[in-house]
Design a protein around this motif. Sequence first.
Motif, PDB file in Angstrom:
ATOM      1  N   ARG A   6       0.859  -1.181   0.000  1.00 49.85           N
ATOM      2  CA  ARG A   6       0.000   0.000   0.000  1.00 49.85           C
ATOM      3  C   ARG A   6       0.899   1.236   0.000  1.00 49.85           C
ATOM      4  O   ARG A   6       2.099   1.141   0.282  1.00 49.85           O
ATOM      5  N   PRO A   7       0.306   2.414  -0.273  1.00 47.87           N
ATOM      6  CA  PRO A   7       1.094   3.648  -0.172  1.00 47.87           C
ATOM      7  C   PRO A   7       1.558   3.885   1.268  1.00 47.87           C
ATOM      8  O   PRO A   7       0.855   3.532   2.223  1.00 47.87           O
ATOM      9  N   VAL A   8       2.711   4.485   1.417  1.00 54.53           N
ATOM     10  CA  VAL A   8       3.233   4.818   2.747  1.00 54.53           C
ATOM     11  C   VAL A   8       2.304   5.826   3.411  1.00 54.53           C
ATOM     12  O   VAL A   8       1.663   6.632   2.736  1.00 54.53           O
ATOM     13  N   SER A   9       2.221   5.765   4.733  1.00 55.43           N
ATOM     14  CA  SER A   9       1.461   6.753   5.496  1.00 55.43           C
ATOM     15  C   SER A   9       2.401   7.394   6.515  1.00 55.43           C
ATOM     16  O   SER A   9       3.478   6.859   6.808  1.00 55.43           O
ATOM     17  N   ALA A  10       1.973   8.516   7.069  1.00 59.71           N
ATOM     18  CA  ALA A  10       2.797   9.221   8.062  1.00 59.71           C
ATOM     19  C   ALA A  10       3.116   8.325   9.255  1.00 59.71           C
ATOM     20  O   ALA A  10       4.202   8.411   9.830  1.00 59.71           O
ATOM     21  N   GLU A  11       2.190   7.431   9.595  1.00 55.95           N
ATOM     22  CA  GLU A  11       2.393   6.534  10.739  1.00 55.95           C
ATOM     23  C   GLU A  11       3.493   5.495  10.484  1.00 55.95           C
ATOM     24  O   GLU A  11       3.995   4.894  11.431  1.00 55.95           O
ATOM     25  N   ASP A  12       3.858   5.279   9.229  1.00 52.36           N
ATOM     26  CA  ASP A  12       4.876   4.278   8.881  1.00 52.36           C
ATOM     27  C   ASP A  12       6.299   4.796   9.023  1.00 52.36           C
ATOM     28  O   ASP A  12       7.245   4.008   9.101  1.00 52.36           O
ATOM     29  N   VAL A  13       6.476   6.110   9.005  1.00 52.19           N
ATOM     30  CA  VAL A  13       7.807   6.704   8.852  1.00 52.19           C
ATOM     31  C   VAL A  13       8.760   6.303   9.972  1.00 52.19           C
ATOM     32  O   VAL A  13       9.897   5.893   9.708  1.00 52.19           O
ATOM     33  N   LEU A  14       8.345   6.393  11.218  1.00 53.35           N
ATOM     34  CA  LEU A  14       9.250   6.028  12.319  1.00 53.35           C
ATOM     35  C   LEU A  14       9.633   4.554  12.266  1.00 53.35           C
ATOM     36  O   LEU A  14      10.778   4.197  12.576  1.00 53.35           O
ATOM     37  N   THR A  15       8.708   3.704  11.872  1.00 52.24           N
ATOM     38  CA  THR A  15       9.013   2.275  11.731  1.00 52.24           C
ATOM     39  C   THR A  15      10.093   2.069  10.676  1.00 52.24           C
ATOM     40  O   THR A  15      11.074   1.345  10.905  1.00 52.24           O
ATOM     41  N   ILE A  16       9.940   2.714   9.528  1.00 60.54           N
ATOM     42  CA  ILE A  16      10.912   2.576   8.438  1.00 60.54           C
ATOM     43  C   ILE A  16      12.273   3.121   8.868  1.00 60.54           C
ATOM     44  O   ILE A  16      13.312   2.545   8.515  1.00 60.54           O
ATOM     45  N   CYS A  17      12.288   4.189   9.653  1.00 58.61           N
ATOM     46  CA  CYS A  17      13.557   4.767  10.113  1.00 58.61           C
ATOM     47  C   CYS A  17      14.385   3.776  10.930  1.00 58.61           C
ATOM     48  O   CYS A  17      15.612   3.889  10.992  1.00 58.61           O
ATOM     49  N   ASP A  18      13.731   2.793  11.535  1.00 59.95           N
ATOM     50  CA  ASP A  18      14.443   1.783  12.321  1.00 59.95           C
ATOM     51  C   ASP A  18      14.998   0.639  11.481  1.00 59.95           C
ATOM     52  O   ASP A  18      15.752  -0.194  11.996  1.00 59.95           O
ATOM     53  N   PHE A  19      14.647   0.551  10.200  1.00 57.97           N
ATOM     54  CA  PHE A  19      15.097  -0.574   9.365  1.00 57.97           C
ATOM     55  C   PHE A  19      16.611  -0.594   9.149  1.00 57.97           C
ATOM     56  O   PHE A  19      17.228  -1.642   9.305  1.00 57.97           O
ATOM     57  N   PRO A  20      17.256   0.506   8.754  1.00 61.62           N
ATOM     58  CA  PRO A  20      18.717   0.447   8.559  1.00 61.62           C
ATOM     59  C   PRO A  20      19.414   0.285   9.914  1.00 61.62           C
ATOM     60  O   PRO A  20      19.289   1.137  10.792  1.00 61.62           O
ATOM     61  N   GLN A  21      20.138  -0.809  10.082  1.00 61.86           N
ATOM     62  CA  GLN A  21      20.759  -1.133  11.363  1.00 61.86           C
ATOM     63  C   GLN A  21      22.187  -0.627  11.502  1.00 61.86           C
ATOM     64  O   GLN A  21      22.718  -0.602  12.612  1.00 61.86           O
ATOM     65  N   THR A  22      22.794  -0.242  10.389  1.00 62.31           N
ATOM     66  CA  THR A  22      24.183   0.236  10.395  1.00 62.31           C
ATOM     67  C   THR A  22      24.305   1.396   9.411  1.00 62.31           C
ATOM     68  O   THR A  22      23.459   1.547   8.515  1.00 62.31           O
ATOM     69  N   PRO A  23      25.368   2.190   9.529  1.00 59.14           N
ATOM     70  CA  PRO A  23      25.590   3.232   8.523  1.00 59.14           C
ATOM     71  C   PRO A  23      25.677   2.661   7.106  1.00 59.14           C
ATOM     72  O   PRO A  23      25.187   3.279   6.162  1.00 59.14           O
ATOM     73  N   GLN A  24      26.247   1.473   6.948  1.00 60.95           N
ATOM     74  CA  GLN A  24      26.350   0.871   5.627  1.00 60.95           C
ATOM     75  C   GLN A  24      24.972   0.516   5.065  1.00 60.95           C
ATOM     76  O   GLN A  24      24.696   0.760   3.889  1.00 60.95           O
ATOM     77  N   GLU A  25      24.099  -0.044   5.882  1.00 60.92           N
ATOM     78  CA  GLU A  25      22.744  -0.355   5.408  1.00 60.92           C
ATOM     79  C   GLU A  25      22.011   0.913   4.979  1.00 60.92           C
ATOM     80  O   GLU A  25      21.307   0.915   3.970  1.00 60.92           O
TER      81      GLU A  25
END
Length: 170
Positions: A6-25
């Motif tokens: 589905r299209p991204v929503s404002a409520e998804d943004v903080l969750t997505i921000c946690d996906f990259p676990q390292t500077p390289q990711e």
Amino acid sequence: MLLTHRPVSAEDVLTICDFPQTPQELFFMFPKAQYPLTEAQLLASIAQRSDSTVVEGDNAVVGFANFYSFQRDGVCAIGNVIVSPKARGKGVARFLVETMVGLAFDRHRASEVQLSCFNENTAGLLLYPQLGFVPFGVEERVSQDGRRVALIQMRKIRGDGRYRMMSLFR
């Protein structure tokens, strides 16, 4: 795991921000961002791009991508591809990229879909050719820690025989 998009929503943004676990990711996902990924950085990227899309599985957001370039009857370029650490290795990236290809070919009537992958992103380099993407160029870039890296440009042409029309996007 049953996957939907589905299209991204404002409520998804903080969750997505946690996906990259390292500077390289984060560099693989969003080379211009500073680690850790912040809501402001991601929202700015979403505002400049098209078709920001999330994948959901098991009632949670598990993937994200968008187009950084999109031209009707032209080329759509996929960017910001990232999968939740908890969902990696479960087909989410494949589903996400196939979804974005479908959006490009069906919604935008693109003749070609492009994406780029850094030479150190082994998972991407193994996945994208399985989905019909073929390398067509290499650019030299500088990694987040100052090293020389190669950005491999890949494309998938409409009608190459590997794309199935997805009536879902009509």
